[in-house]
Design an enzyme around this catalytic site. Structure first.
Site, mmCIF file in Angstrom:
data_model
loop_
_atom_site.group_PDB
_atom_site.id
_atom_site.type_symbol
_atom_site.label_atom_id
_atom_site.label_comp_id
_atom_site.label_asym_id
_atom_site.label_seq_id
_atom_site.Cartn_x
_atom_site.Cartn_y
_atom_site.Cartn_z
ATOM 1 N N ASP A 1 0.809 -1.227 0.000
ATOM 2 C CA ASP A 1 0.000 0.000 0.000
ATOM 3 C C ASP A 1 0.840 1.273 0.000
ATOM 4 O O ASP A 1 0.462 2.288 0.592
ATOM 5 C CB ASP A 1 -0.967 0.015 1.212
ATOM 6 C CG ASP A 1 -1.858 -1.211 1.228
ATOM 7 O OD1 ASP A 1 -2.237 -1.673 0.142
ATOM 8 O OD2 ASP A 1 -2.160 -1.703 2.332
ATOM 9 N N LYS B 1 1.888 2.326 -5.019
ATOM 10 C CA LYS B 1 2.467 1.793 -6.272
ATOM 11 C C LYS B 1 1.546 2.083 -7.449
ATOM 12 O O LYS B 1 1.998 2.441 -8.532
ATOM 13 C CB LYS B 1 2.677 0.269 -6.151
ATOM 14 C CG LYS B 1 3.622 -0.142 -5.041
ATOM 15 C CD LYS B 1 3.684 -1.634 -4.870
ATOM 16 C CE LYS B 1 2.414 -2.282 -4.380
ATOM 17 N NZ LYS B 1 2.034 -1.945 -2.997
ATOM 18 N N LYS C 1 -0.530 4.487 -7.980
ATOM 19 C CA LYS C 1 -0.429 5.877 -8.455
ATOM 20 C C LYS C 1 0.822 6.052 -9.310
ATOM 21 O O LYS C 1 0.775 6.698 -10.365
ATOM 22 C CB LYS C 1 -0.413 6.841 -7.259
ATOM 23 C CG LYS C 1 0.007 8.226 -7.708
ATOM 24 C CD LYS C 1 -0.076 9.307 -6.687
ATOM 25 C CE LYS C 1 0.652 10.530 -7.300
ATOM 26 N NZ LYS C 1 0.399 11.768 -6.616
ATOM 27 N N GLY D 1 -4.503 -4.255 -3.849
ATOM 28 C CA GLY D 1 -5.504 -3.203 -4.052
ATOM 29 C C GLY D 1 -4.756 -1.934 -4.412
ATOM 30 O O GLY D 1 -4.107 -1.338 -3.551
ATOM 31 N N HIS D 2 -4.784 -1.582 -5.673
ATOM 32 C CA HIS D 2 -4.009 -0.433 -6.150
ATOM 33 C C HIS D 2 -4.958 0.687 -6.554
ATOM 34 O O HIS D 2 -5.845 0.487 -7.392
ATOM 35 C CB HIS D 2 -3.125 -0.843 -7.337
ATOM 36 C CG HIS D 2 -2.073 -1.847 -6.969
ATOM 37 N ND1 HIS D 2 -1.169 -2.365 -7.857
ATOM 38 C CD2 HIS D 2 -1.775 -2.412 -5.770
ATOM 39 C CE1 HIS D 2 -0.375 -3.210 -7.227
ATOM 40 N NE2 HIS D 2 -0.727 -3.264 -5.958
ATOM 41 N N GLN E 1 1.954 -5.964 -3.401
ATOM 42 C CA GLN E 1 2.417 -6.074 -2.011
ATOM 43 C C GLN E 1 3.695 -5.232 -1.855
ATOM 44 O O GLN E 1 3.896 -4.312 -2.632
ATOM 45 C CB GLN E 1 2.667 -7.544 -1.608
ATOM 46 C CG GLN E 1 1.404 -8.374 -1.464
ATOM 47 C CD GLN E 1 0.810 -8.832 -2.789
ATOM 48 O OE1 GLN E 1 1.474 -9.474 -3.590
ATOM 49 N NE2 GLN E 1 -0.446 -8.519 -3.023
HETATM 50 P P1 GDP Z 1 -0.795 0.479 -3.539
HETATM 51 O O1 GDP Z 1 -1.381 -0.816 -3.101
HETATM 52 O O2 GDP Z 1 0.667 0.561 -3.288
HETATM 53 O O3 GDP Z 1 -1.144 0.845 -4.946
HETATM 54 O O4 GDP Z 1 -1.456 1.604 -2.598
HETATM 55 P P2 GDP Z 1 -3.009 1.702 -2.164
HETATM 56 O O5 GDP Z 1 -3.762 2.205 -3.319
HETATM 57 O O6 GDP Z 1 -3.461 0.463 -1.506
HETATM 58 O O7 GDP Z 1 -2.897 2.767 -1.016
HETATM 59 C C1 GDP Z 1 -2.434 4.061 -1.235
HETATM 60 C C2 GDP Z 1 -3.571 5.045 -0.864
HETATM 61 O O8 GDP Z 1 -3.036 6.347 -0.766
HETATM 62 C C3 GDP Z 1 -4.649 5.150 -1.928
HETATM 63 O O9 GDP Z 1 -5.867 5.412 -1.303
HETATM 64 C C4 GDP Z 1 -4.199 6.325 -2.777
HETATM 65 O O10 GDP Z 1 -5.273 6.979 -3.447
HETATM 66 C C5 GDP Z 1 -3.624 7.212 -1.724
HETATM 67 N N1 GDP Z 1 -2.522 8.066 -2.155
HETATM 68 C C6 GDP Z 1 -1.557 7.828 -3.071
HETATM 69 N N2 GDP Z 1 -0.637 8.799 -3.059
HETATM 70 C C7 GDP Z 1 -1.029 9.691 -2.132
HETATM 71 C C8 GDP Z 1 -0.473 10.898 -1.602
HETATM 72 O O11 GDP Z 1 0.586 11.341 -2.011
HETATM 73 N N3 GDP Z 1 -1.186 11.523 -0.616
HETATM 74 C C9 GDP Z 1 -2.343 11.034 -0.123
HETATM 75 N N4 GDP Z 1 -2.932 11.722 0.849
HETATM 76 N N5 GDP Z 1 -2.887 9.889 -0.563
HETATM 77 C C10 GDP Z 1 -2.225 9.223 -1.542
HETATM 78 P P1 IMO Z 2 -0.890 -4.101 -2.311
HETATM 79 O O1 IMO Z 2 -0.469 -4.614 -3.661
HETATM 80 C C1 IMO Z 2 -0.856 -4.617 2.015
HETATM 81 C C2 IMO Z 2 -0.812 -8.727 3.509
HETATM 82 C C3 IMO Z 2 -2.037 -9.228 4.249
HETATM 83 C C4 IMO Z 2 -1.384 -10.203 5.214
HETATM 84 C C5 IMO Z 2 -0.257 -10.803 4.385
HETATM 85 C C6 IMO Z 2 -0.604 -12.149 3.741
HETATM 86 O O2 IMO Z 2 -2.177 -3.392 -2.308
HETATM 87 O O3 IMO Z 2 0.224 -3.349 -1.666
HETATM 88 P P2 IMO Z 2 -2.159 -12.838 1.704
HETATM 89 O O4 IMO Z 2 -3.616 -12.668 1.480
HETATM 90 O O5 IMO Z 2 -1.317 -12.191 0.639
HETATM 91 O O6 IMO Z 2 -1.743 -14.254 1.954
HETATM 92 O O7 IMO Z 2 -1.867 -12.054 3.083
HETATM 93 O O8 IMO Z 2 0.021 -9.863 3.354
HETATM 94 N N1 IMO Z 2 -1.074 -8.187 2.151
HETATM 95 C C7 IMO Z 2 -1.033 -6.892 1.856
HETATM 96 N N2 IMO Z 2 -0.848 -5.806 2.637
HETATM 97 N N3 IMO Z 2 -0.986 -4.467 0.681
HETATM 98 C C8 IMO Z 2 -1.148 -5.542 -0.129
HETATM 99 O O9 IMO Z 2 -1.163 -5.445 -1.463
HETATM 100 C C9 IMO Z 2 -1.222 -6.819 0.459
HETATM 101 N N4 IMO Z 2 -1.389 -8.068 -0.020
HETATM 102 C C10 IMO Z 2 -1.290 -8.894 1.015
HETATM 103 O O10 IMO Z 2 -2.709 -8.187 4.906
HETATM 104 O O11 IMO Z 2 -0.793 -9.499 6.280
HETATM 105 MG MG MG Z 3 -2.856 -1.546 -1.794
#
Ligand code: GDP
Ligand code: IMO
Ligand code: MG
Length: 428
Positions: free
Chosen positions: A13, A16, A18, A40-41, A226
């Site tokens: 999270d 990535k 973005k 979840g991106h 991840q």
């Molecule tokens: P990923 O899994 O690495 O793609 O990241 P996620 O999407 O799960 O989580 C990142 C969260 O931060 C999302 O809700 C994005 O919309 C949000 N986000 C990304 N960049 C920024 C930032 O620079 N500032 C803020 N406030 N939110 C951001």
């Molecule tokens: P993105 O791509 C954050 C975590 C789960 C758990 C561990 C194992 O959005 O960054 P799994 O279901 O993969 O066997 O769970 O890994 N986990 C993540 N945490 N971002 C993710 O993906 C994740 N994918 C798995 O919460 O701790």
């Molecule tokens: Mg994510």
């Protein structure tokens, strides 16, 4: 510069999605090569927010061919649900997606087995996403009871495999939980075969396709899922996912040789988050952590769980940057830290009196690690409108420079908001 990769340097999270979206403009192909619909991106542009899980982020763009490579585990029903969701939102993605015939298929028994095993672990549960990721990888590595996309799209071969596997899995489920769900082979065959009809046109040898794309000098972007600290070999085992989610997974997951990747971007939040169980030395299980959670909207994209929040951990992030061999860093969500009088960065661990800048390999040692914090003065200004580094408040500049120095890699992008436009490009 044909191939670029974007890798998470923390526990996932990191934003990535973005950064991948930002780079799609200069690429023609986006590849997911590990993980599955545990990811979840989030991507935001033109006032719309998109959440991608199994689909590569490039799917949102008509000039991109999106590829799901052999190292991904694919739930066919989730794949189609996601495509249909985009379609009903006005995104016509047909013809933009290729799925490797080598990729393994997540079946209903994988979710059930995972739920039973997690339950049996009690307080030591990993806190997985319950998507059947780990159990599917287990069957892949075990080489029995495994089904690949190439089998799924071959009608007779798929039905035969399901009929062979179901009795075995039922015995296993019954042993794990006497009240376990009864698997219905006919129903699974019917449901998955209907999905297979739609997936068949996308199912190809993506390895050959990607190697040809490289030969044709196509610009390929590898989208990590991840984060490196969740890597099954190099992360905080056993509190990890079941794939190589550091840079180490790109080649094994996609079939593309290591030397083809010429630019590796490591993404880290300006602080640290973690979802699920496992040690987290710089965790702030207090008001400050709660303040970061609210300001950063730190609730899981996939499961909605509140994310654990803490200070930036330079020890763990430096380790990730080194194993993945990143060329540059992205510092994301810097805006979330506005308004604090004082910020801290964890620059070393104190493990039972020993000071170290290395990430211990044993989880038990990491659980005992107390963060050695470096205090940095905060800033009050809203920075979400800043587009040049020199326009950031001096303390925010100092914060980024400290991260750069502690990690030992140059900062390339700083993200100051979720929208694509809310990005500072250091080279400009
Ligand atoms: P990923 O899994 O690495 O793609 O990241 P996620 O999407 O799960 O989580 C990142 C969260 O931060 C999302 O809700 C994005 O919309 C949000 N986000 C990304 N960049 C920024 C930032 O620079 N500032 C803020 N406030 N939110 C951001
Ligand atoms: P993105 O791509 C954050 C975590 C789960 C758990 C561990 C194992 O959005 O960054 P799994 O279901 O993969 O066997 O769970 O890994 N986990 C993540 N945490 N971002 C993710 O993906 C994740 N994918 C798995 O919460 O701790
Ligand atoms: Mg994510």
């Amino acid at each position: 510069m044909p191939a670029t990769s974007v890798i998470g340097l923390q526990w996932g999270d990191e934003a990535k999605g973005k950064i991948v979206d930002l780079l799609t403009e200069s690429h023609q192909v986006v590849v997911r090569y590990q993980g599955g619909n545990n990811a979840g991106h989030t991507v935001k542009f033109d006032g719309t927010t998109y959440k991608l899980s199994l689909l590569p982020t490039g799917i949102l763009h008509s000039h991109i061919t999106s590829v799901i490579a052999p190292g991904v585990v694919v739930n066919p029903l989730a794949l189609l649900r996601e495509l249909d969701g985009l379609q009903s939102g006005g995104q016509d993605c047909s013809g933009r997606l290729l799925v490797s015939d080598r990729a393994h298929v997540i079946c209903p028994w994988h979710m059930l087995e995972e739920a039973a095993v997690e339950k049996s672990r009690g307080a030591a549960a990993i806190g997985t996403t319950m998507r059947g990721i780990g159990t599917c990888y287990k069957d892949k590595v075990g080489r029995s009871h495994a089904i690949r996309i190439g089998d799924l799209v071959k009608k007779d071969s798929f039905a035969a495999k399901v009929r062979e596997i179901v009795p075995f899995k039922q015995k296993l489920l019954n042993a794990l939980d006497p009240d376990s769900t009864q698997l219905d082979a006919d129903q699974i065959i019917e449901q998955y075969s209907a999905a297979a009809e739609r997936i068949r046109p996308m199912a190809v040898d993506t390895t050959a396709w990607l190697l040809d794309a490289l030969d044709q000098q196509k610009h390929i972007l590898f989208e990590g899922a991840q984060g490196s600290l969740l890597d099954v070999d190099h992360g905080t085992f056993p509190y990890v996912t079941s794939s190589n989610s550091s840079g180490c997974g790109i080649h094994s997951g996609s079939g593309i040789p290591e030397r083809a990747i010429q630019r590796m971007i490591g993404v880290a939040k300006a602080y640290t988050t973690r979802v699920g169980g496992g040690p987290f030395p710089s965790e702030l299980d207090n008001e400050i952590g709660q303040r970061i959670r609210i300001a950063g909207n730190e609730f899981g994209t996939v499961t909605g769980r509140p994310r654990r929040c803490g200070w930036f951990d330079a020890v763990a992030t430096r380790y990730s940057a080194r194993i993945s061999g990143v060329d540059s860093l992205t510092i994301a969500l810097l805006d979330v830290l506005s308004g604090f009088d004082e910020l801290n960065i964890c620059e070393a661990y104190d493990i039972r009196g020993q000071i170290t800048r290395s990430l211990p390999s044993r989880c038990e040692d990491l659980a005992d690690a107390k963060p050695v914090l470096r205090s940095i003065p905060g800033w009050k200004e809203d920075i979400t409108g800043v587009r040049n580094f020199r326009d950031l408040p001096p303390n925010a500049q100092q914060y980024c420079r400290t991260i750069e120095q502690l990690i030992g890699k140059p900062v390339e992008f700083i993200s100051v908001g979720p929208d694509r436009s809310q990005t500072i490009h250091m080279a400009r």
